[in-house]
Scaffold this active site. Structure first.
Site: not given
Ligand code: BDR
Ligand code: CA
Length: 316
Positions: A241
């Site tokens: 992500h």
């Molecule tokens: C996002 O949500 C968080 O859990 C992760 O760090 C990332 O920024 C993904 O949906």
């Protein structure tokens, strides 16, 4: 080197993204601001300080918002990032001192320090960016670029990851996300549409472990995250992500983007859902015609993102 400020809720994938930026010769990581999200604000701030110490970065770290700008505080996803936000690895305190400014103040001060040069990369809910915009409405003219990890626009049929409709960061503070979307600044959104295509598999993790000391640390930190995505989602690894936002900044040619108006739903069951409209002027019933157009990532060369991450950590 381009100066960048990372706004973040560390967070396992945030830790990976901070390392990615810190070790890249193409950008100069000049400041970090914390926000609540993957853990409460005290924990994400502690983790940001711990990571800055571990990665030996001499940069200011400022504490940010503990809840959304409407006062809503989401429960931290301990089942994804562990009780300590870093995969239950008990991060050490380190020796770094917290800046006296708030996150919003540090964002504005850093933008003024590097007029028309600073890239802001936001890896958590967008509360600090919204507060910075309120603090200094001229911020959009001061920054060179804004890249956020958040949202999901349906380009690849991907659902939300915190509700069937919403991605976690936009769900955490949808009013802030919508303000960021309504602001006329050079914004690119890196959503689940592309991050869910970029999977760090066992072979990539092992290569990361062998790449450098930083890679070995990230290997340990990411074990909990890897287990969550394997057990709960049946993935052969975990999605990249937050590092995808850094990859976009380092090499935007790795991504395909579409240009359109963006909107975040703020209330009810669709809270945090994000909408992309390529031709807002023709959809008069949506009243989006006055919104600025932004870039949303619609496709990615996932292997090349993983290779860039690996090469960057290896060279460090
Ligand atoms: C996002 O949500 C968080 O859990 C992760 O760090 C990332 O920024 C993904 O949906
Ligand atoms: Ca994050």
């Amino acid at each position: 080197m381009r100066p960048i400020l990372i706004d973040t809720d560390p967070g396992i994938d945030d830790a990976m993204a901070i390392a990615f930026a810190a070790r890249s010769p193409a950008v100069d990581l000049v400041a970090i601001t914390s926000v609540a999200g993957n853990a409460p604000i005290a924990t994400t701030t502690y983790n940001a300080l711990s990571l800055v110490s571990r990665f030996e970065l001499d940069i200011p770290v400022a504490r940010g918002a503990g809840c959304a700008i409407d006062g809503v505080a989401s429960a931290p996803p301990t089942f994804v990032h562990g009780d300590d936000g870093l995969g239950n690895t008990a991060p050490v305190a380190g020796h770094h001192e917290l800046a006296t400014e708030s996150a919003a103040e540090l964002i504005v001060a850093t933008a003024r320090r590097f007029p028309q040069q600073l890239a802001i990369v936001a890896l958590g809910q967008l509360s600090n960016l919204a507060l910075a915009l309120r603090l200094d409405p001229s911020l959009p003219e001061l920054v060179a670029e804004v890249v956020i990890m958040g949202g999901v626009f349906g380009f690849a049929g991907e659902p939300g990851n915190v509700t069937p409709l919403a991605e976690a960061n936009t769900h955490g503070d949808p009013l802030a996300a919508d303000l960021v979307f309504r602001t006329a600044w050079p914004l690119t959104v890196v959503g689940l549409d592309v991050t869910m295509q970029t999977i760090m598999r066992a072979k990539h993790r092992t290569a990361m472990q062998r790449a450098s000391d930083t890679g070995a640390y990230l290997y340990d930190v990411s074990a909990f995250y890897d287990r969550f995505y394997r057990d709960r989602h049946g993935l052969d690894g975990f999605p990249v992500h937050d590092s995808s936002a850094i990859a976009y900044l380092l090499d935007p040619t790795l991504f395909r983007t579409r240009r359109g108006a963006l909107l975040a739903h703020c209330y009810g069951p669709s809270r945090g859902q994000t909408l992309f409209v390529a031709d807002p002027a023709t959809h008069t019933q949506l009243s989006l015609a006055k919104r600025p157009l932004h870039n949303a990532c619609s496709d990615v060369r996932a292997d090349d993102v993983l290779a860039l991450f690996h090469e960057t950590l290896k060279a460090s």
